[in-house]
Design an enzyme around this catalytic site. Structure first.
Site, short mmCIF file in Angstrom:
data_model
loop_
_atom_site.label_atom_id
_atom_site.label_comp_id
_atom_site.label_asym_id
_atom_site.label_seq_id
_atom_site.Cartn_x
_atom_site.Cartn_y
_atom_site.Cartn_z
NE ARG A 79 -5.12 -4.02 0.53
CZ ARG A 79 -3.80 -3.30 0.66
NH1 ARG A 79 -3.57 -2.15 0.49
NH2 ARG A 79 -3.23 -4.04 1.93
CG PHE A 108 -5.29 5.42 9.28
CD1 PHE A 108 -3.49 4.87 9.26
CD2 PHE A 108 -5.87 4.32 8.45
CE1 PHE A 108 -3.16 3.61 8.70
CE2 PHE A 108 -5.51 2.97 7.99
CZ PHE A 108 -4.19 2.60 8.15
CG ASP A 116 2.95 6.94 7.83
OD1 ASP A 116 2.58 8.13 7.88
OD2 ASP A 116 2.88 6.16 8.42
CD GLU A 137 4.29 3.02 -0.81
OE1 GLU A 137 3.41 2.25 -1.66
OE2 GLU A 137 4.83 2.61 0.01
CG ASP A 138 -0.02 3.18 -0.64
OD1 ASP A 138 1.33 3.40 -0.18
OD2 ASP A 138 -0.58 2.37 0.03
P1 IMP Z 1 6.20 4.23 5.80
O1 IMP Z 1 7.25 3.08 5.66
O2 IMP Z 1 5.95 4.54 7.23
O3 IMP Z 1 6.44 5.49 4.93
O4 IMP Z 1 4.72 3.35 5.30
C1 IMP Z 1 4.16 3.41 4.24
C2 IMP Z 1 3.26 2.49 4.31
O5 IMP Z 1 2.32 2.40 5.41
C3 IMP Z 1 2.27 2.66 3.02
O6 IMP Z 1 2.85 1.95 1.88
C4 IMP Z 1 1.05 2.42 3.78
O7 IMP Z 1 0.79 0.78 3.03
C5 IMP Z 1 1.07 2.19 5.17
N1 IMP Z 1 0.23 3.52 5.33
C6 IMP Z 1 0.74 4.64 5.96
N2 IMP Z 1 -0.33 5.78 6.05
C7 IMP Z 1 -1.32 5.03 5.78
C8 IMP Z 1 -2.74 5.49 5.91
O8 IMP Z 1 -3.11 6.51 6.29
N3 IMP Z 1 -3.59 4.73 5.39
C9 IMP Z 1 -3.36 3.23 5.07
N4 IMP Z 1 -2.00 2.96 4.99
C10 IMP Z 1 -0.82 3.69 5.40
MG MG Z 2 -0.75 -0.74 3.68
#
Ligand code: IMP
Ligand code: MG
Length: 173
Positions: A161, A148, A99, A95-96
């Site tokens: 991206r 962010f 969050d 995963e990138d």
């Molecule tokens: P989560 O389900 O809240 O953990 O969110 C994960 C997804 O939210 C990631 O796969 C990202 O695509 C997006 N995301 C969360 N924080 C950021 C950020 O700082 N920049 C860009 N995308 C983010």
């Molecule tokens: Mg995203």
């Protein structure tokens, strides 16, 4: 919209990705792994990571998006599922960024139902302060503050991206 200075430069990212790849190479020596890229955000990290891994692997892709509502309950929508059968296979989910943790938690549960031999999670970035659900991260590139960020696969509205580095993104007012 303003893109700040790089938070992590191309060189810092590449060094870190090599470090993670070296760990995976050591820890999975003699085992067959299926590396799973979570689209779209992880595509650039994933393509560098697999290049630096020096043992045979298979790759697969999964696509989903998360919607976090104001009450902090999230919903994850699956767009494209795996094509490989992962039963009894060693899987690493890539995963990138972690969050809230909702996406990874959802996908982890989803993949565990298929009874892989093992399932580990690799995230390039970890925004730990934002976590809503606890999810085990086995490989983490950088722990970042609650900002962010965009670039190196990460987007704002599907833009930025393609930046080769990671920068803090601020909306101008
Ligand atoms: P989560 O389900 O809240 O953990 O969110 C994960 C997804 O939210 C990631 O796969 C990202 O695509 C997006 N995301 C969360 N924080 C950021 C950020 O700082 N920049 C860009 N995308 C983010
Ligand atoms: Mg995203």
């Amino acid at each position: 919209m303003v893109i700040g200075k790089p938070l992590y430069t191309v060189e810092q990212i590449q060094a870190k990705v090599r470090e993670v790849a070296d760990r995976i190479t050591r820890e999975y020596d003699g085992k067959e792994i299926i590396m799973v890229c979570i689209l779209k955000g992880a595509f650039m990290f994933f393509s560098d990571l697999v290049r630096y891994i020096r043992i045979p692997i298979k790759v697969d892709f999964i696509s989903c998006s998360s919607y976090v509502r104001s009450d902090s309950t999230g919903e994850v929508k699956m767009h494209q599922d795996l094509r490989e059968d992962i039963k009894d296979k060693h899987v690493i989910l890539v995963e990138d960024i972690a969050d809230s943790g909702l996406t990874l938690n959802f996908l982890r549960e989803h993949l565990l139902q298929r009874e892989p031999a093992s399932l580990k999670i690799c995230a390039l970035l970890d925004k730990k302060d934002r976590r809503i659900v606890d999810v085990p991260l086995d490989y983490v590139g950088f722990r970042i503050p609650n900002e962010f960020v965009v670039g190196y696969g990460l987007d704002y509205s599907n833009m930025f991206r393609n930046l080769p580095y990671i920068a803090v993104f601020k909306k101008s007012t």
